[in-house]
Scaffold this active site. Structure first.
Site, PDB file in Angstrom:
ATOM      1  N   SER A 281      58.006 -23.484 -60.794  1.00 19.53           N
ATOM      2  CA  SER A 281      56.760 -23.188 -61.509  1.00 19.53           C
ATOM      3  C   SER A 281      55.619 -23.150 -60.511  1.00 19.53           C
ATOM      4  O   SER A 281      55.649 -23.860 -59.490  1.00 19.53           O
ATOM      5  CB  SER A 281      56.477 -24.256 -62.562  1.00 19.53           C
TER       6      SER A 281
ATOM      7  N   TYR B  93      55.451 -33.016 -64.438  1.00 24.85           N
ATOM      8  CA  TYR B  93      55.993 -31.657 -64.352  1.00 24.85           C
ATOM      9  C   TYR B  93      55.702 -31.052 -62.983  1.00 24.85           C
ATOM     10  O   TYR B  93      56.583 -30.464 -62.343  1.00 24.85           O
ATOM     11  CB  TYR B  93      55.372 -30.804 -65.453  1.00 24.85           C
TER      12      TYR B  93
END
Length: 279
Positions: A151, A163
């Protein structure tokens, strides 16, 4: 756009191959479908077999070959079982797409230890464990291709500490695996999606006018001014998995419409033009 025949005779594993309920299509489901359309036989790995079954239905309706494997990829036993199932059913493991992840909002100050551990377990440990068991199989057969779904959160601030840490770790893992296993014929690359529309995004933000507004902002913040979806990630992953990318390894490829190539100041005028949701 698909690439018929590009992956004929290849066997693939896609983890997180079902979609979270909600609008759009998840990256795992989309990737599994695109790989099957390109000719690969695909093992659809998911802790929610009913979600993987929906992906299977789409693939089989399209004339492709796939099978569902229900398991928890944070478990080494289940991860090994998935690799063994693909090798037994399809005869090889040529492609692995590590796609499992979870986004839990929170800074280091307000993220609980449980949420931190869950973020790293789902978004990083799963890739480590499935790769750990897939690499020896690929090496023994002469090579393979691993694609990790990272990501842009791995190298940009997002307010999702766990994350971001996990995806940054995924990018580092990608490069190290590419170095460590390249001479065994194994290529390892990552796709780093930008602000794409997926069911996971809606599961975090909810289906609200504010969410739709943020998606319009996300589209306008890119160089292209358009929205990205799970299909965009899937096509990039399929290319990196294919022999067309035979001399590409150790790469973290942003699939983000160019958003990481511009600054907020440059995009300010375009973003101001996006109408806010009505009260």
């Amino acid at each position: 756009m698909t690439f018929p025949g590009r992956l004929d005779g290849k066997a693939a594993i896609v983890t997180g191959a079902g979609s979270t309920p909600g609008p759009g299509v998840g990256t795992g489901k989309a990737t599994a479908i695109v790989l099957a359309q390109a000719g690969a036989s695909v093992l659809l790995v998911d802790i929610h077999p009913e979600r993987a079954a929906e992906t299977l239905e789409v693939i089989e309706k399209d004339g492709g070959t796939a099978a569902v494997f229900a398991g928890d990829m944070t478990s080494s036993t289940d991860a090994e079982g998935a690799v063994r199932a693909a090798a037994d059913r399809f005869g090889s493991v040529d492609i692995l797409v590590n796609n499992i992840g979870v986004a839990i909002a929170g800074t280091v100050a307000d993220t609980s230890e449980a949420d931190w551990d869950r973020s790293l377990a789902l978004s990083l440990r799963t890739a480590f464990l499935v790769s750990k068991h897939a690499v020896p199989v690929m090496a023994a057969q002469g090579g393979g291709s691993i694609v990790n779904i990272g990501s842009i959160a791995g190298f940009r601030g997002t307010g999702n500490a766990g994350y971001s840490a996990a995806k940054g770790g995924m990018h580092g893992l990608t490069v190290d695996m590419a170095y460590s296993h390249g001479r065994q014929g194994i290529r390892v690359n990552a796709v780093a999606p930008g602000h794409i529309t997926t069911p996971l995004m809606y599961s975090v933000l909810g289906e609200t006018p504010e969410t739709e507004y943020r998606q319009r902002l996300a589209a306008e913040s890119t160089m292209l001014g358009t929205e990205g979806t799970g299909w965009d990630v899937a096509h990039a992953a399929a290319f990196l998995a294919s022999d067309a990318a035979r001399w590409i390894t150790g790469v973290v490829l942003p699939v983000d419409g160019g958003v990481t190539g511009v600054t907020p100041l440059i995009m300010a005028d375009r973003l101001r033009a996006v109408p806010a949701p009505s009260a």
